[in-house]
Design an enzyme around this catalytic site. Sequence first.
Site, PDB file in Angstrom:
ATOM      1  N   ASN A  45      37.169   2.673  -0.410  1.00 12.67           N
ATOM      2  CA  ASN A  45      37.916   3.370   0.644  1.00 12.67           C
ATOM      3  C   ASN A  45      39.250   3.865   0.099  1.00 12.67           C
ATOM      4  OD1 ASN A  45      38.523   0.545   0.634  1.00 12.67           O
ATOM      5  ND2 ASN A  45      39.454   0.681   2.650  1.00 12.67           N
ATOM      6  N   GLU A  47      42.739   5.341   1.634  1.00 12.37           N
ATOM      7  CA  GLU A  47      43.520   5.578   2.858  1.00 12.37           C
ATOM      8  C   GLU A  47      44.626   6.601   2.611  1.00 12.37           C
ATOM      9  OE1 GLU A  47      44.674   1.650   4.255  1.00 12.37           O
ATOM     10  OE2 GLU A  47      42.591   1.244   4.861  1.00 12.37           O
ATOM     11  N   GLU A  58      31.683   4.029   1.700  1.00  9.46           N
ATOM     12  CA  GLU A  58      30.295   4.502   1.742  1.00  9.46           C
ATOM     13  C   GLU A  58      30.228   6.009   1.532  1.00  9.46           C
ATOM     14  OE1 GLU A  58      31.869   2.525   3.801  1.00  9.46           O
ATOM     15  OE2 GLU A  58      30.521   1.249   4.963  1.00  9.46           O
ATOM     16  N   CYS A  89      30.946   2.354   9.551  1.00 11.92           N
ATOM     17  CA  CYS A  89      31.431   3.005  10.776  1.00 11.92           C
ATOM     18  C   CYS A  89      30.436   4.080  11.219  1.00 11.92           C
ATOM     19  CB  CYS A  89      32.811   3.616  10.541  1.00 11.92           C
ATOM     20  SG  CYS A  89      32.774   5.142   9.589  1.00 11.92           S
ATOM     21  N   CYS A  92      30.022   7.130   8.848  1.00 15.62           N
ATOM     22  CA  CYS A  92      29.231   6.850   7.645  1.00 15.62           C
ATOM     23  C   CYS A  92      27.750   6.733   7.981  1.00 15.62           C
ATOM     24  CB  CYS A  92      29.717   5.577   6.970  1.00 15.62           C
ATOM     25  SG  CYS A  92      31.323   5.783   6.181  1.00 15.62           S
TER      26      CYS A  92
HETATM   27  N1  THU Z   1      36.128   1.092   5.870  1.00 19.78           N
HETATM   28  C1  THU Z   1      35.225   1.355   4.889  1.00 19.78           C
HETATM   29  O1  THU Z   1      35.574   1.815   3.798  1.00 19.78           O
HETATM   30  N2  THU Z   1      33.919   1.118   5.141  1.00 19.78           N
HETATM   31  C2  THU Z   1      33.447   0.521   6.258  1.00 19.78           C
HETATM   32  O2  THU Z   1      32.264   0.245   6.338  1.00 19.78           O
HETATM   33  C3  THU Z   1      34.353   0.228   7.367  1.00 19.78           C
HETATM   34  C4  THU Z   1      35.766   0.627   7.179  1.00 19.78           C
HETATM   35  C5  THU Z   1      37.550   1.266   5.555  1.00 19.78           C
HETATM   36  C6  THU Z   1      38.249   2.409   6.197  1.00 19.78           C
HETATM   37  C7  THU Z   1      39.680   1.916   6.197  1.00 19.78           C
HETATM   38  O3  THU Z   1      40.277   2.210   4.950  1.00 19.78           O
HETATM   39  C8  THU Z   1      39.567   0.425   6.328  1.00 19.78           C
HETATM   40  O4  THU Z   1      38.243   0.098   5.961  1.00 19.78           O
HETATM   41  C9  THU Z   1      39.860  -0.119   7.711  1.00 19.78           C
HETATM   42  O5  THU Z   1      39.159   0.559   8.669  1.00 19.78           O
END
Ligand code: THU
Length: 131
Positions: A45, A47, A58, A89, A92
Amino acid sequence: MKLINPVKLLTDARTAANCAYAPYSKYRVGAALLTADDTIFTGCNVENSSYGLTICAERVAIFSAISAGKRKFKALAIVSKGKKSPSPCGACRQVLAEFSRNIPIYFASASALKKFRCIPSADLLPESFKL
Ligand code: THU
């Protein structure tokens, strides 16, 4: 749906989680995607201070595979660091539905890779939008 031995995929996802850029949520996630020709693409991830620009691990893995010309997938592993185990989420799930047949999705916490769960991708988003 064909199951695989997910140990290598989960390990690669955990390694990818170490690269996560998550200064806001502090929730680090890694994903590893196995293609039909047995290549593994990983993602973490990423941000942003403009929160809505954040992208999940993902989708980074899926888009990375697509960008390399791979569109057929065998399995996806998702690993998160911290107490909360991962669950993809809605965005994804929709992206995965675009590209995957029914493949196994393996989830685990980085601290307990062996306690993974497995869910068929078809169960993640029933009646996904398709044109
Ligand atoms: N996030 C993911 O990378 N994958 C998931 O399956 C759920 C959420 C990340 C997005 C964000 O950077 C952090 O987790 C909190 O939501």
